[in-house]
Motif scaffolding. Structure first.
Motif, PDB file in Angstrom:
ATOM      1  N   TYR A 282       0.811  -1.210   0.000  1.00  0.00           N
ATOM      2  CA  TYR A 282       0.000   0.000   0.000  1.00  0.00           C
ATOM      3  C   TYR A 282       0.853   1.273   0.000  1.00  0.00           C
ATOM      4  O   TYR A 282       0.382   2.318  -0.453  1.00  0.00           O
ATOM      5  N   ARG A 283       2.083   1.195   0.477  1.00  0.00           N
ATOM      6  CA  ARG A 283       2.992   2.336   0.279  1.00  0.00           C
ATOM      7  C   ARG A 283       3.232   2.571  -1.210  1.00  0.00           C
ATOM      8  O   ARG A 283       3.205   3.703  -1.693  1.00  0.00           O
ATOM      9  N   ARG A 284       3.495   1.495  -1.928  1.00  0.00           N
ATOM     10  CA  ARG A 284       3.733   1.607  -3.375  1.00  0.00           C
ATOM     11  C   ARG A 284       2.477   2.136  -4.068  1.00  0.00           C
ATOM     12  O   ARG A 284       2.552   3.035  -4.916  1.00  0.00           O
ATOM     13  N   ALA A 285       1.327   1.588  -3.718  1.00  0.00           N
ATOM     14  CA  ALA A 285       0.073   2.008  -4.352  1.00  0.00           C
ATOM     15  C   ALA A 285      -0.210   3.478  -4.081  1.00  0.00           C
ATOM     16  O   ALA A 285      -0.558   4.243  -4.999  1.00  0.00           O
ATOM     17  N   TYR A 286      -0.065   3.892  -2.810  1.00  0.00           N
ATOM     18  CA  TYR A 286      -0.363   5.279  -2.460  1.00  0.00           C
ATOM     19  C   TYR A 286       0.600   6.240  -3.146  1.00  0.00           C
ATOM     20  O   TYR A 286       0.181   7.287  -3.680  1.00  0.00           O
ATOM     21  N   SER A 287       1.874   5.895  -3.162  1.00  0.00           N
ATOM     22  CA  SER A 287       2.863   6.767  -3.801  1.00  0.00           C
ATOM     23  C   SER A 287       2.551   6.937  -5.283  1.00  0.00           C
ATOM     24  O   SER A 287       2.591   8.061  -5.815  1.00  0.00           O
ATOM     25  N   TYR A 288       2.244   5.842  -5.945  1.00  0.00           N
ATOM     26  CA  TYR A 288       1.946   5.915  -7.379  1.00  0.00           C
ATOM     27  C   TYR A 288       0.688   6.744  -7.634  1.00  0.00           C
ATOM     28  O   TYR A 288       0.686   7.662  -8.469  1.00  0.00           O
ATOM     29  N   GLY A 311       3.319   9.498  10.689  1.00  0.00           N
ATOM     30  CA  GLY A 311       3.566   8.180  11.264  1.00  0.00           C
ATOM     31  C   GLY A 311       4.538   7.340  10.463  1.00  0.00           C
ATOM     32  O   GLY A 311       4.931   6.250  10.909  1.00  0.00           O
ATOM     33  N   ASP A 312       4.929   7.826   9.299  1.00  0.00           N
ATOM     34  CA  ASP A 312       5.789   7.067   8.389  1.00  0.00           C
ATOM     35  C   ASP A 312       6.720   8.058   7.687  1.00  0.00           C
ATOM     36  O   ASP A 312       6.530   8.394   6.512  1.00  0.00           O
ATOM     37  N   PRO A 313       7.737   8.576   8.404  1.00  0.00           N
ATOM     38  CA  PRO A 313       8.564   9.663   7.865  1.00  0.00           C
ATOM     39  C   PRO A 313       9.251   9.343   6.538  1.00  0.00           C
ATOM     40  O   PRO A 313       9.570  10.258   5.774  1.00  0.00           O
ATOM     41  N   ALA A 314       9.469   8.058   6.248  1.00  0.00           N
ATOM     42  CA  ALA A 314      10.152   7.697   4.995  1.00  0.00           C
ATOM     43  C   ALA A 314       9.201   7.692   3.801  1.00  0.00           C
ATOM     44  O   ALA A 314       9.651   7.530   2.662  1.00  0.00           O
ATOM     45  N   LEU A 315       7.904   7.890   4.041  1.00  0.00           N
ATOM     46  CA  LEU A 315       6.939   7.785   2.952  1.00  0.00           C
ATOM     47  C   LEU A 315       7.190   8.818   1.858  1.00  0.00           C
ATOM     48  O   LEU A 315       7.277   8.474   0.673  1.00  0.00           O
ATOM     49  N   LEU A 316       7.285  10.092   2.229  1.00  0.00           N
ATOM     50  CA  LEU A 316       7.405  11.156   1.221  1.00  0.00           C
ATOM     51  C   LEU A 316       8.724  11.104   0.451  1.00  0.00           C
ATOM     52  O   LEU A 316       8.714  11.196  -0.783  1.00  0.00           O
ATOM     53  N   PRO A 317       9.879  10.959   1.114  1.00  0.00           N
ATOM     54  CA  PRO A 317      11.123  10.925   0.340  1.00  0.00           C
ATOM     55  C   PRO A 317      11.182   9.795  -0.683  1.00  0.00           C
ATOM     56  O   PRO A 317      11.806   9.935  -1.743  1.00  0.00           O
ATOM     57  N   ALA A 318      10.516   8.663  -0.377  1.00  0.00           N
ATOM     58  CA  ALA A 318      10.571   7.503  -1.273  1.00  0.00           C
ATOM     59  C   ALA A 318       9.475   7.508  -2.335  1.00  0.00           C
ATOM     60  O   ALA A 318       9.451   6.622  -3.192  1.00  0.00           O
ATOM     61  N   MET A 319       8.587   8.489  -2.308  1.00  0.00           N
ATOM     62  CA  MET A 319       7.465   8.504  -3.248  1.00  0.00           C
ATOM     63  C   MET A 319       7.898   8.477  -4.719  1.00  0.00           C
ATOM     64  O   MET A 319       7.370   7.678  -5.500  1.00  0.00           O
ATOM     65  N   PRO A 320       8.837   9.336  -5.137  1.00  0.00           N
ATOM     66  CA  PRO A 320       9.223   9.311  -6.563  1.00  0.00           C
ATOM     67  C   PRO A 320       9.771   7.957  -7.010  1.00  0.00           C
ATOM     68  O   PRO A 320       9.448   7.469  -8.089  1.00  0.00           O
ATOM     69  N   TRP A 321      10.614   7.357  -6.170  1.00  0.00           N
ATOM     70  CA  TRP A 321      11.165   6.043  -6.515  1.00  0.00           C
ATOM     71  C   TRP A 321      10.059   5.003  -6.629  1.00  0.00           C
ATOM     72  O   TRP A 321      10.055   4.189  -7.570  1.00  0.00           O
TER      73      TRP A 321
END
Length: 337
Positions: A282-288, A311-321
């Motif tokens: 769901y991280r991948r799905a949400y980022s996309y 609650g998930d500080p790494a979420l935004l920096p990893a979004m483009p990848w």
């Protein structure tokens, strides 16, 4: 034996609630059993009162109607549960306003709950489908055939099976098992338990059922289809339009749900591993979907995004990848969302 029936109401079309109430008052209850209906009008565009007023007087007397500012289905169910807590009821049944029951739904649930179980659910069918939910859901097909320690066979033909906490926790972490309108629960287990209103668009009921199981509710499951789901306003199913930003919010709330499960419960290592896989999915799905919406000049919910990022500080920096890694296989991956 006293049943409380909790119905959250938010609909645009008239007549939907009347169908649900007809199915409630047609229940073939055993001698000595009674029910009271708690309808919570969640600032519906079509007011519930208009349809309640059409009921015969003897049925209107068994309806408690409440109205509140719009808060979503979880908040509406909580208002109903608050009212039920003061009434001395034995069991609570949930019914969404666009769904309806077979005539023997409550009687069959009661017969099993009176054998010492606390939490009951059964199969259901969406009115536009030709196969029931249990039959099209892989994990429920596996549970149907399971005969191991932790499984009690009550009826081998239907079947009706009781499962221990270990089996159900594993299944719930992986799969949504129990549609809300199929649930009947011993009132003592929901005296203080409430739906988490932070999960407004998805996951609030799934979290509630896991909480029941983790609290020790003895659970029995019937593969008989006693519940039918209609096509009224549904926050979750309305968010499957891939051209709408609603789908971004649905996926975001699912990510929040799985993260909350990880923080809230002491899970077995294998269940935590399963949960980790769901969070990654769901991280991948949400980022996309979030970045896709921005590229299409649409505006997904930034408020939800900041809640997730907190609650998930790494979420935004990893979004483009993550966006770029999903892009080549987006059609295949989207089938798992």
């Amino acid at each position: 034996m006293r049943f409380a029936v909790v119905i959250p109401f938010y609909q645009r079309d008239s007549g939907i609630l009347s169908r649900a109430l007809t199915s409630v008052f047609q229940q073939e209850l055993p001698a000595g059993a009674s029910l009271q209906v708690f309808i919570v009008d969640d600032s519906s565009p079509t007011p519930a009162a208009a349809e309640v007023e059409l009921l015969p007087e003897v049925q209107r007397a068994r309806v408690t109607l409440m109205r509140q500012p719009n808060g979503g289905p979880g908040a509406a169910r909580n208002t109903g549960l608050d009212a039920v807590a003061e009434g001395g009821f034995d069991y609570v049944a949930f019914l969404d306003s666009d769904d309806f029951w077979a005539k023997d739904h409550l009687a069959e649930a009661l017969a099993l709950l009176e054998r010492g179980y606390d939490f009951y659910f059964c199969d259901h069918l969406r009115t536009e489908d030709d196969i029931t939910y249990f039959n099209r859901t892989e994990r429920l097909r596996i549970l149907r055939e399971l005969r191991s320690e932790g499984v009690t066979v009550i009826d081998a033909d239907l079947p009706i099976l009781a499962f221990d906490r270990r089996i159900l926790t594993s299944a719930y972490v992986e799969t949504y098992l129990s549609q809300t309108s199929t649930i009947v629960v011993r009132q003592g287990f929901v005296q203080d338990l409430r739906f988490d209103t932070r999960l407004r668009n998805a996951g609030e009921d799934h979290m509630f059922w896991i909480s029941l199981v983790m609290a020790g509710a003895r659970t029995v499951v019937s593969w008989k289809c006693n519940v039918f789901c209609g096509q009224g306003v549904n926050i979750y199913f309305d968010a499957f339009d891939w051209t709408s930003t609603k789908v971004v919010d649905r996926i975001g709330y699912m990510l929040m749900f799985f993260q909350m499960v990880g923080r809230s419960f002491d899970l077995a290592p294998e269940d935590r591993a399963t949960l980790g896989g769901m969070i990654r999915r769901y991280r991948r799905a949400y980022s996309y979907l979030f970045l896709r919406a921005l590229l299409q000049r649409k505006k997904p919910s930034f408020a939800l995004m900041w809640k997730l990022a907190a609650g998930d500080p790494a979420l935004l920096p990893a979004m483009p990848w993550r966006f770029l890694s999903v892009l080549p296989n987006r059609e295949a991956e989207s089938k798992t969302w």
